[in-house]
Design a protein around this motif. Structure first.
Motif, short mmCIF file in Angstrom:
data_model
loop_
_atom_site.label_atom_id
_atom_site.label_comp_id
_atom_site.label_asym_id
_atom_site.label_seq_id
_atom_site.Cartn_x
_atom_site.Cartn_y
_atom_site.Cartn_z
N UNK A 254 -3.33 -85.05 -69.77
CA UNK A 254 -1.80 -84.99 -70.54
C UNK A 254 -1.94 -86.20 -71.62
N UNK A 255 -0.87 -86.64 -72.29
CA UNK A 255 -0.70 -87.71 -73.13
C UNK A 255 -1.54 -89.05 -72.48
N UNK A 256 -1.17 -89.28 -71.33
CA UNK A 256 -1.24 -90.63 -70.56
C UNK A 256 -3.06 -90.49 -70.23
N UNK A 257 -3.55 -89.25 -69.60
CA UNK A 257 -4.88 -89.21 -69.37
C UNK A 257 -5.74 -89.29 -70.67
N UNK A 258 -5.47 -88.54 -71.80
CA UNK A 258 -6.12 -88.32 -72.99
C UNK A 258 -6.34 -89.74 -73.47
N UNK A 259 -5.18 -90.42 -73.52
CA UNK A 259 -5.21 -91.98 -74.26
C UNK A 259 -6.30 -92.56 -73.44
N UNK A 260 -6.16 -92.66 -72.15
CA UNK A 260 -7.06 -93.45 -71.22
C UNK A 260 -8.52 -92.87 -71.51
N UNK A 261 -8.77 -91.78 -71.32
CA UNK A 261 -10.18 -91.14 -71.42
C UNK A 261 -10.74 -91.75 -72.90
N UNK A 262 -9.98 -91.59 -74.04
CA UNK A 262 -10.39 -91.97 -75.30
C UNK A 262 -10.83 -93.33 -75.28
N UNK A 263 -9.96 -94.41 -74.62
CA UNK A 263 -10.01 -95.69 -74.48
C UNK A 263 -11.74 -95.80 -73.80
N UNK A 264 -11.66 -95.20 -72.58
CA UNK A 264 -12.99 -95.61 -71.76
C UNK A 264 -13.89 -95.06 -72.50
N UNK A 265 -13.99 -94.06 -73.12
CA UNK A 265 -15.11 -93.51 -73.90
C UNK A 265 -15.57 -94.20 -75.30
#
Lengths: 139, 788
Positions: free
Chosen positions: B73-84
């Motif tokens: 969702x918004x939260x996990x997608x934002x984090x995934x984008x930051x991580x990658x």
């Protein structure tokens, strides 16, 4: 090592007899009293007897393999028996069987036998590792 | 998503080979996969921004409700984008920063494995898989922080980080499992629907505290903040990654993820706001006391994490908006600053504020990137950091309107102070090294290679770009993240200019205060140092004392319980068993006499029993070891005969063989030992003690046997095995079928024990140092005696 003529002569006979008996115990274990653990103990006693009569160096010659390698081989057998069923899609260590014949004459062979052989080898290897370590110890 | 995570893990395994083959381009090549994943995750942005969610479930242990399920969702997608995304830049940066390091291939393995674990944490929907990935990040970050394993300082820091975060993780595991049991599901997305039930449950407080311990340790909240600055003993790329996008944000992520499930209660708000505000202020104060650029940045991370925690606690619309903005702002500028400082260190050979100055002309690109990031850090318009600060004030001031005036004003003041101090640190990181007068540095500085400045430039540009084009930011990131935190769609509106409002006023005060403090930095630092000395502040020292105490306890109990004397071990084991069983029997009044008369036993049993008693007595009074062993052998053989008598031939044969082998082995051991007569007989006191313990143990065992013998024997298991052994196991010997088929896993464990015992004996007898310890070797003359 015991330098006794009676013991040495008897051991020559007893070693092969006891080993034969241990195989017999191992193989019949599924239907009669016996099995890998008992068979392994009998075989280990046979080898220990030989070691007492002729010394640890002679035992190593008879054994051919290092007892620690025998332990490893046993573990491999036991785990392989488990993985066999895992590869066929069953739970780890589920028995897989082949059958010949019908009724009372039926003959079954399966991975539990391989597992029992693993137990047999581990017991022999572990006991002989201890016995040889003690006998060969030179402080 | 599982394939993405496993893909990076697989890539991590390939990495050492790639980096070994092409040391020059290794970083660039290895960045391909993270970059591709960034693009792949970016593809989800439109769908998520439109309010959609993606869920993927792979059964793992379905019987225990454990799945490898992932939730976007918004939260996990934002984090995934930051991580990658930041991960891509970091990998490129590593290639340049650690160029020529012989351990570089291994380093790529660690950092990619860490990236995969972190991605697992932020994507996991199942509580159990979350815990697995969570602990994986602890382990991989341990390897990264301790990368320079030759240095005791690095090792200590790595161990400290591992102990703090993984112990916190264990506490959190208890909380999450409790959460799953109470909520009736182990999927986080389903638990969010149970929030009302959870908040009113009597276990709510326990769950909350346990989980918060885990998230606080991971995100370095007070009082667990001390490990984070030490973790910067790691190479700079690691610090940059850990501090900006990953690891420390994992705790913040989980609090945000659980906000709709557990948040909104009074205890939640008060705990998170007060701890967050205090942590941010503490971090800021500690940061301005530092002179090492990396340390300054490390402490400001604590500040940022505290602020994020506080925003999750407040939970108002403004707060969740601010969380989203500030999360991105901090990831961008902190990553850029760390990498920039790494470049400075790499080119000049020092990170001390006092030894740097006038680098602007020598390193213009790095200077530009660090400058932009520092301005975002300082919260100046039009950067992302400014938006974050403005909205933060709006949300703390807004708390007054929500009936928490006191907490709101305290939080506002804490934020004002910490933001002003952040501005000071931004000045220390940018103005001192780059502007100021030129200072001679240990190495002659020149511009860093492209791999070192690419990351800072990209991240600081993103920080500026998102601040300017805040409409895009609002639609694509802020709204979805805010919706995840609030548990429903939130109407968000971001603006750079909102008129003359209280937040703007506070912002102006912040900048003025910050500027004043920066000018008087040396005096501020001296004053704060004085305060710290007066308070005796030393959280790291506390850690040392705890560890020392722990080691002390370990020493003490080792001395008492594991004295090294076999007789003590036997004594403790038997004594403990006696007390435990005896006490249980007394508590449950379990003493019974059997209804069957003992005298009815067949005469063979009497003969055997009397033999056992005779043999035992012989063993007790024996004057030589051989006699004692033989007497015990007789006991063993008689017991085997009893087994045989009552129809257990398998057990009987085993017992016979074991007795035989024990006699052989003991005889071999005896041949090495001095004569028993060489020792004194045991003193009267120890003999009496042994007698008491033995008799008590015997009495307890007898009491247990008497109590057990009258109970009805549960036959269902026996019948189960008896009826099925031939049908399913094709064997008539039930004992053997149980051993090798029905309960084969037990047997596997047992032979593993046998194998270990054999190898252990070998190691003890053969692998000891020879000739070095004169006390252990026995004199030759004493060895000859008792040879069989």
């Amino acid at each position: 090592m015991m330098d006794s003529l009676i013991l040495r002569t008897a051991t020559r006979l007893l070693l092969s007899l006891m080993l034969l008996f241990s195989f017999f115990i191992l193989l019949r274990g599924h239907n009669e009293p016996g099995g890998g653990f008992i068979g392994g103990l009998i075989a280990a006693s046979a080898f220990a007897l030989h070691s007492i009569a002729y010394g640890p160096a002679a035992l190593r010659q008879v054994l051919v393999f290092d007892p620690k390698a025998i332990v490893g081989a046993g573990m491999l057998c036991a785990i392989a028996a488990g993985l066999w069923s895992a590869f066929l899609g069953d739970a780890f260590l589920t028995g897989q069987w082949l059958h010949w014949g019908e009724g009372d004459a039926a003959f079954h062979v399966g991975t539990p036998l391989l597992f029992d052989v693993g137990v047999f080898l581990v017991v022999i290897g572990a006991v002989l590792t201890i016995v040889l370590s003690l006998e060969e110890e030179d402080v | 998503m599982l394939s993405a995570i496993l893909g990076i893990f697989a890539w991590a395994l390939v990495a050492p080979i790639v980096a070994g083959r092409s040391p020059k381009l290794g970083g660039w090549i290895l960045a391909i996969v993270p970059a591709a994943l960034t693009v792949w995750f970016a593809g989800f942005v439109p769908e998520i921004a439109a309010g959609g969610v993606v869920r993927e479930v792979v059964p793992w242990i379905p019987g225990l409700d454990v799945n490898l399920s992932f939730y976007l969702d918004g939260l996990s997608l934002t984090f995934a984008l930051m991580v990658c995304g930041i991960g891509t830049l970091i990998v490129i940066y590593c290639g340049g920063y650690l160029h020529g390091d012989p351990m570089l291939p291994r380093f790529f393995l660690y950092i990619l494995a860490f990236m995969a674990s972190m991605l697992g944490v932020v994507l996991a929907d199942n509580v159990i898989s979350l815990i697995v990935f969570w602990e994986l990040t602890s382990v991989t970050s341990f390897l990264l922080i301790g990368y320079l394993h030759d240095s005791p300082k690095s090792r200590r820091s790595a161990l400290q980080a591992l102990l703090v975060t993984s112990l916190g993780g264990l506490v959190m595991m208890a909380g999450l499992i409790l959460l799953g049991i109470v909520g009736g599901s182990f999927e986080l997305s389903e638990l969010a629907g149970q929030s009302d039930l959870l908040r009113e449950h009597p276990l709510y407080l326990a769950i909350l505290i346990l989980i918060l311990v885990g998230t606080f340790t991971k995100s370095a909240q007070f009082p667990f903040h001390f490990w984070l600055p030490n973790a910067m003993d790691a190479p700079t790329p690691v610090s940059a990654y850990l501090h900006s996008a990953t690891m420390v944000k994992a705790g913040v992520y989980l609090m945000a993820r659980l906000a709709p499930t557990l948040g909104g209660t009074e205890v939640w708000i008060y705990t998170l706001v007060s701890f967050g505000a205090f942590t941010s202020l503490l971090g800021a104060i500690l940061a301005v006391r530092q002179t090492d650029l990396k340390r300054i940045l490390a402490y400001t991370t604590i500040t940022a994490l505290g602020q994020l925690t506080m925003l999750i606690g407040i939970g108002s619309t403004y707060a969740v908006e601010t969380f989203a903005v500030y999360l991105l702002a901090h990831a961008c500028y902190k990553g850029a600053l760390f990498m920039g400082v790494g470049a400075i260190d790499h080119e000049t050979g020092t990170r001390e504020v006092g030894q740097l100055g006038g680098l602007l002309k020598l390193m213009p690109v790095t200077a530009a990137a660090v400058g932009l990031a520092a301005m975002s850090n300082a919260g100046l318009p039009p950067f992302l950091g400014f938006l974050g600060k403005e909205f933060m004030y709006s949300s703390t001031v807004g708390m007054a309107g929500d009936g928490m005036a006191a907490l709101g004003w305290i939080a506002t003041l804490a934020m004002l102070a910490s933001n002003a101090l952040m501005l000071v640190t931004a000045g220390l990181v940018f103005v001192k090294p780059f502007l100021g007068p030129k200072v001679e540095t240990p190495k002659h500085a020149h511009e860093a290679p492209v791999s070192l400045w690419l990351g800072p430039v990209v991240l600081s540009a993103v920080g500026l770009g998102l601040g300017v084009f805040h409409g895009v930011l609002e639609r694509l990131f802020v709204a979805p993240v805010a919706a995840s935190l609030a548990g429903q769609a939130v109407d968000v509106h971001i603006y750079l200019w909102g008129g003359f409002t209280t937040p703007l006023g506070l912002s102006i005060v912040t900048v003025a205060l910050g500027a004043a403090l920066y000018v008087g930095w040396s005096r501020v630092k001296a004053a704060l140092d004085g305060v710290a000395r007066a308070l005796g502040y030393d959280s790291d020292g506390g850690w040392d004392r705890i560890l020392k105490g722990l080691v002390g306890v370990a020493w003490w109990q080792t001395r008492v319980i594991q004295s090294g004397y076999l007789r003590h071990y036997v004594m403790f084991t038997i004594g403990f068993t006696t007390v435990a069983i005896g006490a249980t029997m007394v508590i449950h009044r379990a003493f019974t006499m059997p209804s069957v008369s003992v005298l009815e036993a067949p005469y063979t049993a009497w003969v055997l029993a009397l033999t056992v008693i005779a043999a035992t007595s012989a063993a007790v009074v024996a004057k030589s070891r051989l006699v004692a062993i033989l007497s015990l052998g007789v006991v063993g053989v008689v017991i085997a005969l009893i087994f045989l008598l009552y129809g257990a031939p398998d057990v009987a044969i085993t017992q016979f063989m074991v007795e035989t082998l024990v006699v052989i082995i003991v005889a071999l051991v005896l041949a090495r030992l001095p004569r028993l007569t060489a020792f004194q007989r045991p003193s009267r006191r120890s003999a009496a003690r042994d007698a008491v313990i033995s008799i008590a143990f015997g009495a307890v065992v007898t009491a247990v046997m008497l109590a057990v013998i009258d109970l009805p024997i549960p036959l269902d298991l026996s019948e189960y095995f008896a009826t099925r052994s031939y049908v399913e196991g094709f064997g008539r010997n039930v004992v053997n079928v149980i051993l090798v088929d029905f309960r084969a896993v037990d047997t596997l464990g047992e032979i593993l024990v046998v194998a270990t015992a054999g190898l252990g004996a070998f190691a003890l007898l053969k692998a000891r140092p020879r000739g070095k310890m004169p006390g252990t070797a026995l004199p030759q003359t004493e060895r000859t005696g008792e040879r069989p």
